[in-house]
Design a protein around this motif. Structure first.
Motif, PDB file in Angstrom:
ATOM      1  N   GLY A   1      41.420  35.724  51.057  1.00 31.68           N
ATOM      2  CA  GLY A   1      42.012  36.140  50.000  1.00 31.68           C
ATOM      3  C   GLY A   1      43.670  35.578  49.222  1.00 31.68           C
ATOM      4  O   GLY A   1      43.527  34.397  49.599  1.00 31.68           O
TER       5      GLY A   1
ATOM      6  N   THR B   1      34.336  34.402  55.433  1.00 33.77           N
ATOM      7  CA  THR B   1      35.038  35.952  55.064  1.00 33.77           C
ATOM      8  C   THR B   1      33.969  36.868  55.270  1.00 33.77           C
ATOM      9  O   THR B   1      33.528  36.732  55.623  1.00 33.77           O
TER      10      THR B   1
ATOM     11  N   SER C   1      32.811  35.953  48.602  1.00 31.57           N
ATOM     12  CA  SER C   1      34.017  35.700  47.917  1.00 31.57           C
ATOM     13  C   SER C   1      34.405  34.246  49.361  1.00 31.57           C
ATOM     14  O   SER C   1      34.764  33.124  49.167  1.00 31.57           O
TER      15      SER C   1
ATOM     16  N   ARG D   1      32.770  31.445  46.438  1.00 28.28           N
ATOM     17  CA  ARG D   1      34.005  30.894  46.139  1.00 28.28           C
ATOM     18  C   ARG D   1      35.212  29.688  46.058  1.00 28.28           C
ATOM     19  O   ARG D   1      35.636  29.234  45.788  1.00 28.28           O
TER      20      ARG D   1
END
Length: 427
Positions: free
Chosen positions: A13, A60, A65, A68
């Protein structure tokens, strides 16, 4: 024989996907030797010059995410780590990479303990974001597991490595005499609580960022807490349907006689000129030190934009001749010392005890966790009593007999009920 340290990252994050991921990208390309002088460990430059670092996996909660982070890492390095997602994706990583050396944990605050313990059970070293965990009982479990396996558990307490803080630790705090009192504050933007994090109801501003300051004060004086009181407010976030504290204030009294007030919030309006507002000051018997980490004299404004400030010390990019950019700063330094300690254990046969002075340890973080645990209980009780018009009279006491919550409002239930032992071991 090639020496390779294999790393997996759990959580990508705001912090994991930036500071951790970019740090491991530079390590993957160029190794750790170039970072060692920043943290006073350049005597190991030759020892570590041949060590290769490989980020083998990112994990994650959501597939998007993870992909990414995987994509970004490949763009920076040409290497594509495996991507995992789910409620406990580290379990798949341990299955697929039985020779994993390090698990970096950058999950939400309340989800650190499970992956840390899972890694330690397999003899995998850990670098975790702060706070290490949220209860003193979890801290003890982590410390016991690390000792049993001879593993390093390093906590990313990067405030220790801010050059201004190093000057306070090594010089100024000796000049100002015995500490009397002080204030430390870190105020996060509203966006963090309403958009960036989906888990704010499971934490609070003091647990999230106050941990930095409690650790910093401990690193200055190595004095343990003897008592605390805490209050919190809920006014802004509830307007958005979020049942979380806007702000928390905690006063901690220490064995050496100093009293420090820790002020934290995550509701600073977006119009504020800096990423966060932060600083601290300490008054001593012979002087005072003030350190404003938000405004260090660097400010700009331009047409169509507000006045801005930046912290160029935390992380910054340095252009390389090939057009890529090195990633340096005290945010990276904290990870560097942790990995250096792990390298000493893995490649040079040193024990975790021998390298404990190199990095913020789980044992040191136990102090911060004890404060977080007790402050949460005291804060909630005082919030309740304040709303009932009874004042904020609840405190916590730390001593050889453990941690005790002192609640005068329970006197009607009998004298013994005023004292509630929540932990029965010395801090």
């Amino acid at each position: 024989m090639a020496q390779t340290l294999k790393i997996a990252l759990a959580g990508a994050g705001m912090f994991g996907g930036d500071v951790h991921l970019r740090t491991y990208a530079d390590l993957q390309r160029f190794g750790i030797a170039g970072q060692l002088a920043r943290v006073g460990l350049d005597q190991w430059t030759r020892d570590f010059s041949g060590v290769k670092f490989e980020l083998v996996a990112v994990a994650t909660r959501s597939p998007a995410s993870a992909l990414r982070a995987q994509t970004h890492f490949k763009e920076w390095t040409g290497h594509e780590p495996a991507a995992y997602s789910g409620d406990a994706p580290w379990e798949e990583i341990f299955r697929d990479f039985p020779d994993l050396d390090v698990l970096a944990v950058a999950t939400p605050d309340h989800l650190h303990t499970q992956p840390i313990l899972a890694a330690l059970a397999r003899g995998v070293h850990v670098i975790t974001e702060k706070p290490m965990c949220l209860t003193i009982h979890e801290a003890d479990e982590i410390i016991e597991a690390a000792r049993a396996k001879g593993c390093v558990v390093a906590v990313d307490m990067h405030k220790r490595y801010d050059p201004d803080h190093l000057r306070v630790r090594d010089d100024i705090q000796k000049r100002i005499g015995p500490p009397l009192y002080g204030t430390a504050y870190l105020e996060e933007p509203l966006e963090v609580a309403t958009g960036t994090f989906k888990w704010v109801e499971s934490s609070d501003p003091f647990s999230y960022v106050g941990a930095h300051w409690t650790d910093l004060i401990y690193s200055y004086y190595h004095s343990k807490p003897v008592s605390l009181t805490a209050v919190g407010q809920k006014k802004r976030l509830v307007r958005d349907g979020i049942n979380a504290y806007d702000a928390v204030q905690v006063r901690v009294d220490f064995e050496n006689g100093m009293s420090i007030n820790f002020h934290n919030n995550w509701v600073t309006p977006p119009e504020f000129e800096g990423p966060v507002n932060q600083g601290h000051e300490i008054v001593g018997a012979d002087g005072k030190v003030e350190s404003d980490q938000q405004y260090r004299g660097f400010r700009w404004w331009n047409k169509g934009a507000k006045s801005c400030t930046a912290n160029n010390h935390f992380t910054r990019e340095v252009a390389r001749p090939d057009g890529s950019r090195a990633y340096v700063g005290y945010g990276v330094d904290s990870l560097t010392v942790s990995l250096a300690a792990i390298c000493r254990v893995k490649f040079h046969g040193e024990s975790r005890e021998a390298v404990a002075g190199l990095y913020p340890t789980a044992e040191e973080s136990r102090i911060t966790v004890a404060l977080i645990h007790a402050a949460a209980l005291v804060r909630d009780l005082n919030f309740k009593y304040l709303n009932e018009g009874k004042g904020a009279s609840v405190t916590a006491r730390f001593g050889p007999d453990g941690v005790t919550i002192v609640d005068p409002n329970r006197a009607a239930e009998g004298a013994a009920a005023v004292f509630q032992r929540i932990y029965d071991q010395p801090i």
